[in-house]
Design an enzyme around this catalytic site. Structure first.
Site, PDB file in Angstrom:
ATOM      1  CD  GLN A  31       8.779   0.940  -5.893  1.00 20.73           C
ATOM      2  OE1 GLN A  31       8.998   1.391  -4.776  1.00 20.73           O
ATOM      3  NE2 GLN A  31       7.566   0.902  -6.416  1.00 20.73           N
ATOM      4  N   GLY A 138       0.217   9.670  -7.553  1.00 21.96           N
ATOM      5  CA  GLY A 138      -0.876   9.970  -6.631  1.00 21.96           C
ATOM      6  C   GLY A 138      -0.865  11.417  -6.156  1.00 21.96           C
ATOM      7  CG  ASP A 155      -0.539   0.609   1.301  1.00 26.75           C
ATOM      8  OD1 ASP A 155       0.472   0.623   2.035  1.00 26.75           O
ATOM      9  OD2 ASP A 155      -0.967  -0.415   0.754  1.00 26.75           O
TER      10      ASP A 155
END
Lengths: 281, 281
Positions: A31, A138, A155
């Site tokens: 990103q 993750g 999150d």
């Protein structure tokens, strides 16, 4: 002419912020990572076009995603965080008497940029001896780890790119596996104003694995639309049933700025126009 | 290239909305009055650059400014509204068993534009036989009227131009005079994020005349910063002391979408980071 940051929220709506200073601006493998300074909200971490956290209101999102689920568990000793690279959620979690906290963030640049330019958000969390920071995917981590946790918190950014699998039934099933028999899961689940389908999807997917599913809301000024939702999946404990005194005794020494016993129950019991969130799809 | 509306909120921050259709666009003697259609929030009434009310979230502001003070009074029979030209506040007030409601709006164009293009907001309020709509200066009206009221509500724009005197000690003193011996006043008092001085000023000025002053908050998605404050001045009754059952029995038939007994107390008891609002300056 000053540069402005534009954070879209739903169709034809955005928050715009004047950028007084660009502190960090690089592209990672995942990103576009920026830290900018704005006049009203201070320093901001921005991933692609979306404000993730700011100096001035980070505590709202982080306290609500950390403490409500941690207090729902009577005695959490181990915490798993997926995402959360700015460390604000980790910092809140470590206020509890945990033995260990594993944080799995896919993008090291987010951790590094925050530590360098907004170090107040993680504070000492990454240096805490209980912390195990792992820079990896993750989703894959939860598939293969042999560790077990009392509480897991997700999150993530909104579902695009690498975050998409983090809203799926497979992932919640894997999290169910790594949670103890009385484990608690919570995840950010988007805007009640323009991501209603996402909230319904998260609730449905969590409900495939967890007998108790509760969505709660908070007011985050720098998230477009500002009302924000979190969804909790629990194997045994229902956050609605936690007493005010019990909550107060767990968090009273933390010096929190948003989460209190009153806010715990207010968040789970929103005004009638938001009941569709808590009543499910 | 679509036209966008930009509603500033504090320094270097704004909400922006894509305008899909301009329904009304004229300049009155007081302000630039527009009604526009936006994709996410529907039709909006815009005065100068500030969104005043929308199809989709008007009920939050209007319910909170109407019902919390009206319920604080045990038996309101007469209501005075200063401003509030869109009629949304009047509509909420008339849900109570009032005998009369006097509304004093300085700008007829606001009433007319709303009635023509967003008639759902006032509903039948202006045609209600209890309503006395007066198109005149509210400040001057309160100075000279011989009428007395149980509850007075101030629904003004932010303090600029004709609204400035509506935040001053003189005006609150005049309102104290027209209120009954157990009368209740409430007014919008700006953003807790970027108008803290305004809230302090309103509290100080009301406190010169009213023994009980309480500030409360609500979340209005289309007001920049979104957290919004209201300040109540009362001669006898304290809104903090109104019981939940009493509130519920007063409003349960109204079909409200935001204001409930829980929200009444949550609004008066905000998270710790907003306590400066309720604790005063």
């Amino acid at each position: 002419m000053a540069e402005w940051l534009r954070d879209p929220g739903g169709e034809g709506f955005a928050h715009v912020y004047r950028i007084d200073e660009v502190l960090f601006d690089e592209r990672s493998a995942y990103q576009h990572v920026r830290v900018v300074r704005t006049p009203l909200f201070g320093r901001m971490l921005v991933l692609d076009e979306a404000v993730q956290t700011t100096d001035s209101d980070e505590f709202i999102y982080h306290e609500m995603l950390a403490h409500l689920p941690l207090v729902t568990h009577p005695n959490p000793r181990s915490l798993l965080i997926i995402g959360g690279g700015d460390g604000g959620l980790l910092e809140e979690g470590l206020k509890h008497p945990l033995e260990r906290a594993v944080m799995v963030e896919i993008d090291r640049m987010v951790v590094d940029a925050t530590l360098r330019f907004i170090p107040e958000i993680p504070g000492d969390a990454f240096a805490d001896p209980r912390t195990d920071l792992r820079v990896e995917d993750g989703f894959a981590y939860v598939r293969q780890t042999d560790l077990r946790f009392d509480v897991a918190l997700v999150d993530s950014t909104d579902p695009h790119g690498p975050s998409v699998p983090l809203f799926g039934a497979q992932f919640y099933g894997d999290l169910h596996r790594v949670l103890a028999d009385d484990g608690v899961l919570a995840a950010q689940s988007g805007s009640p104003l323009y991501q209603r389908d996402l909230i319904a999807q998260v609730r449905r997917n969590m409900g495939q694995h967890f007998p108790i599913v509760r969505t709660y809301v908070a007011t985050v000024p720098t998230y477009p639309g500002v009302l924000w939702s979190f969804t909790l999946g629990s194997k045994r404990y229902d956050p609605v049933e936690i007493g005010r005194d019990q909550i107060a005794s767990r968090v009273e020494r933390f010096g929190l700025r948003y989460y209190t016993a009153d806010q715990h129950h207010a968040a789970l019991n929103p005004p009638p126009f938001l009941r569709y969130v808590t009543a499910g799809d």
